[in-house]
Design an enzyme around this catalytic site. Structure first.
Site, PDB file in Angstrom:
ATOM      1  N   ASP A   1       0.885  -1.175   0.000  1.00 11.22           N
ATOM      2  CA  ASP A   1       0.000   0.000   0.000  1.00 11.22           C
ATOM      3  C   ASP A   1       0.917   1.216   0.000  1.00 11.22           C
ATOM      4  O   ASP A   1       1.511   1.556   1.017  1.00 11.22           O
ATOM      5  CB  ASP A   1      -0.875  -0.049   1.266  1.00 11.22           C
ATOM      6  CG  ASP A   1      -1.641   1.257   1.487  1.00 11.22           C
ATOM      7  OD1 ASP A   1      -1.663   2.099   0.580  1.00 11.22           O
ATOM      8  OD2 ASP A   1      -2.211   1.405   2.586  1.00 11.22           O
TER       9      ASP A   1
ATOM     10  N   GLU B   1      -7.271   0.322  -4.572  1.00 12.17           N
ATOM     11  CA  GLU B   1      -7.284   0.256  -3.104  1.00 12.17           C
ATOM     12  C   GLU B   1      -8.614  -0.264  -2.536  1.00 12.17           C
ATOM     13  O   GLU B   1      -8.594  -1.132  -1.650  1.00 12.17           O
ATOM     14  CB  GLU B   1      -6.939   1.629  -2.518  1.00 12.17           C
ATOM     15  CG  GLU B   1      -5.459   1.935  -2.700  1.00 12.17           C
ATOM     16  CD  GLU B   1      -5.110   3.405  -2.573  1.00 12.17           C
ATOM     17  OE1 GLU B   1      -5.986   4.208  -2.188  1.00 12.17           O
ATOM     18  OE2 GLU B   1      -3.948   3.743  -2.851  1.00 12.17           O
TER      19      GLU B   1
ATOM     20  N   LYS C   1       2.615  10.974  -4.012  1.00 11.89           N
ATOM     21  CA  LYS C   1       1.495  10.296  -4.678  1.00 11.89           C
ATOM     22  C   LYS C   1       0.513  11.305  -5.295  1.00 11.89           C
ATOM     23  O   LYS C   1      -0.222  10.970  -6.220  1.00 11.89           O
ATOM     24  CB  LYS C   1       0.776   9.435  -3.641  1.00 11.89           C
ATOM     25  CG  LYS C   1      -0.265   8.500  -4.207  1.00 11.89           C
ATOM     26  CD  LYS C   1      -0.747   7.572  -3.128  1.00 11.89           C
ATOM     27  CE  LYS C   1      -1.891   6.696  -3.572  1.00 11.89           C
ATOM     28  NZ  LYS C   1      -2.313   5.791  -2.502  1.00 11.89           N
TER      29      LYS C   1
ATOM     30  N   ASP D   1     -12.541   5.617   3.051  1.00  8.92           N
ATOM     31  CA  ASP D   1     -11.091   5.684   3.304  1.00  8.92           C
ATOM     32  C   ASP D   1     -10.706   7.103   3.701  1.00  8.92           C
ATOM     33  O   ASP D   1     -10.654   8.011   2.865  1.00  8.92           O
ATOM     34  CB  ASP D   1     -10.370   5.239   2.014  1.00  8.92           C
ATOM     35  CG  ASP D   1      -8.860   5.269   2.139  1.00  8.92           C
ATOM     36  OD1 ASP D   1      -8.341   5.802   3.137  1.00  8.92           O
ATOM     37  OD2 ASP D   1      -8.190   4.763   1.225  1.00  8.92           O
TER      38      ASP D   1
END
Ligand code: AMP
Length: 554
Positions: free
Chosen positions: A8, A172, A71, A196
């Site tokens: 992850d 994800e 990211k 999330d």
């Protein structure tokens, strides 16, 4: 063959997991015993590179060369709205590569976010190798469901730079669902919400699972909302109180701010379990007379909830929009069956209450929200390696693929979530008399306005036979293979004359550039103390955005 690890690679923190000998996914701890590492990389003036917690500690003393949130930049153009937003906030410089990609500038050298991410992946690989006692060369890496081809390919490229073969990129939310065993339910179609809330971003995904096919029904979120906003609220209040009480402006004392930020986060985590906690910071600063201030304060959960009420409210509308996009109504019988929590901030009780109110069901708490995505990555790695149960999981196209029509329209050819491999055909007719050629521009995205989607390339078919408008027909055939490689052929129906183009997803770096980075990195490791630079970066022209040309040169 070596084991495949699940990674992850998060915006704030990253985590690695692998299947144990019994086929159960387990996260791996690094040498410090930590199971998640901050996704931070720092370059000291002497060229020393630190990753994770050590890098994060340099955020105060070496802010301009300490990179986080790579990211948010990977596979992105510098002029994208949220990249500009991030560039305004970040204490390091975000610059444009010659192709317009968002890079960072460290000690005067432009560095791609792929290379920053590669440092994190390399640290993760080392953690895995030390924990497993064997070399690791293959990984499944997770990305948000909304990542487009360029972002996915750039993530693969980061893996390659780190010496990892990224055997699959996994969404994800799919990983979270896998960690909960959603793929094992064989009968019928289930709808799952994955909520999330991490350190810096909020993502909501609604997906269906049927016979191993995970379909993303809708995604939404807020890229500027996360656990750090909760910490900042408490921090700002304490800074104000300190000023009122002692006439000391803590914002001018970087070391005090750093300690306070960490203490606020620790207090928040404690308050997700206890109703009250104490923030205690001896010798935080000196008062006006030079006497040390030993800061101590009790904070209650209720107080933090009051300070952050508007942040909670901001969770609601992206969920409602995603529900509407997916045509779902919470509470109705055949809708959402399970709500999964991902991201450390979902431990906050008020966040769980909001989730329950929106989705009208209690969220599942069976897995650790910091680790669930990496665990799902490992479960998928097991499926790929044939180690785990015989579940199948099919890859799908993440976005619509289509062509430009008219001046600004977008005509869909391959819908998103099409199972790979996929082939689609469309027939087009010429629009003018004796039209000599057609130029078909290929795009990826969901917007009806073509300019808002990402251009993938074009195919040109010339020497068309003469004839009135509409008389010449061109068939367009699009194929996306299991690796996500798009091939497009345009064929004139009468003569059979055709033109083709193959589009491999590009993350912005060429293979040559990737190999140069790997070679330079090897040289750097054998000459410790060498400043980052040389190779592709030294020759890269760039222009800056957002930050003045001031403080970070060495
Ligand atoms: P992630 O990006 O998923 O690693 O989430 C990190 C965020 O979760 C940070 O803002 C943490 O402060 C927050 N977090 C981690 N554990 C807890 C906890 N027990 N209670 C509240 N927030 C937490």
């Amino acid at each position: 063959m070596s084991r495949i690890i699940g990674i992850d690679l998060g915006t704030t923190n990253s985590c690695v997991a692998v299947l144990d000998d019994k086929g159960i996914p387990k996260t791996l701890a690094d040498a410090d015993g930590e199971r998640t590492i901050p996704s931070w990389v720092s370059w000291a003036p002497n060229g020393q590179i630190s990753v994770g917690q050590r890098a994060r500690r340099q955020a105060v003393t070496n802010a301009a060369a300490t990179i986080y949130g790579a990211k948010r930049l990977i596979g992105r153009k510098v002029n994208a709205d949220d990249v500009s937003w991030f560039a305004r906030l970040a204490p390091f410089r975000i610059v444009a590569a010659p192709n317009g990609d968002a890079w960072v500038r460290v000690h005067g050298q432009p560095i791609s976010p792929q290379e920053v991410a590669a440092h994190i992946l390399r640290a993760i690989r080392k953690t895995a190798e030390e924990a497993l006692g064997e070399p690791v060369t293959r990984a499944v890496v997770t990305v948000p469901a909304y990542f487009d081809d360029a972002q996915r390919q750039a993530t693969r490229d980061a893996g390659q730079i780190a010496g990892l073969d990224v055997v699959r990129i996994l969404n994800e939310p799919t990983a979270a669902a896998l960690a909960y065993g959603a793929h094992r339910v064989r009968e019928g179609r289930r709808i799952i919400a994955v909520f999330d809330l991490g350190g810096g971003t909020f993502d909501i995904s609604l997906m269906s699972v049927e016979n191993g096919i995970f379909e993303v029904l809708a995604t939404g979120g807020d890229t500027a909302l996360g656990g750090e906003d909760w910490d900042r609220r408490v921090l700002e209040r304490i800074v104000d109180e300190m000023f009122d009480q002692y006439r000391v402006d803590l914002t001018t004392i970087p070391m005090a701010m750093s300690r306070l930020r960490e203490a606020c986060e620790t207090a928040k985590k404690a308050l997700s379990i206890d109703r009250e906690t104490t923030i205690s910071l001896p010798f935080l600063a000196n008062d006006q007379h030079g006497a040390p201030i030993n800061y101590e304060r009790t904070v209650t959960r209720e107080y933090v909830e009051q300070l952050t009420k508007d942040l909670l409210d901001r969770l609601e509308s992206p969920c409602k929009r995603a529900l509407a996009d997916a045509g779902l109504t919470p509470g109705s019988t055949n809708d959402i069956e399970e709500v999964l929590l991902v991201g450390g901030m979902t431990r906050w009780p008020a966040v769980q209450d909001v989730v329950e109110r929106i989705f009208q069901r209690k969220p599942s708490k069976g897995a650790n929200p910091d680790e669930v995505v990496a665990l799902g990555g490992a479960a998928y790695a097991g499926i790929l390696a044939g180690e785990a149960d015989d579940a199948q999981l099919l890859d799908v196209t993440p976005h619509d693929i289509g062509i430009k029509v008219g001046d600004s329209g977008f005509a869909l050819v391959v819908p998103r979530n099409s199972m790979l491999p996929v082939r689609a055909r469309r027939l087009f007719a010429t629009t003018t008399v004796d039209q000599k050629f057609v130029s078909i521009e290929l795009y990826q995205g969901e917007d009806k306005e073509v300019a808002k989607n990402r251009k993938l390339g074009q195919v040109v078919l010339d020497d068309l036979p003469k004839g009135p408008a509409g008389s010449v027909r061109v068939e367009l055939i699009m194929t996306v293979d299991v690796e996500g490689i798009l091939s497009v052929t345009a064929r004139e129906s009468k003569t059979g004359r055709e033109a083709s183009v193959t589009i491999r997803p590009s993350g912005g770096l060429s293979q040559r550039e990737i190999v140069e980075i790997i070679t330079r990195r090897r040289q750097e490791s054998s000459h410790a103390g060498v400043l980052p630079g040389g190779g592709v970066r030294a020759t890269t022209q760039e222009h800056m955005i957002a930050k003045p040309d001031d403080d970070d040169e060495t």
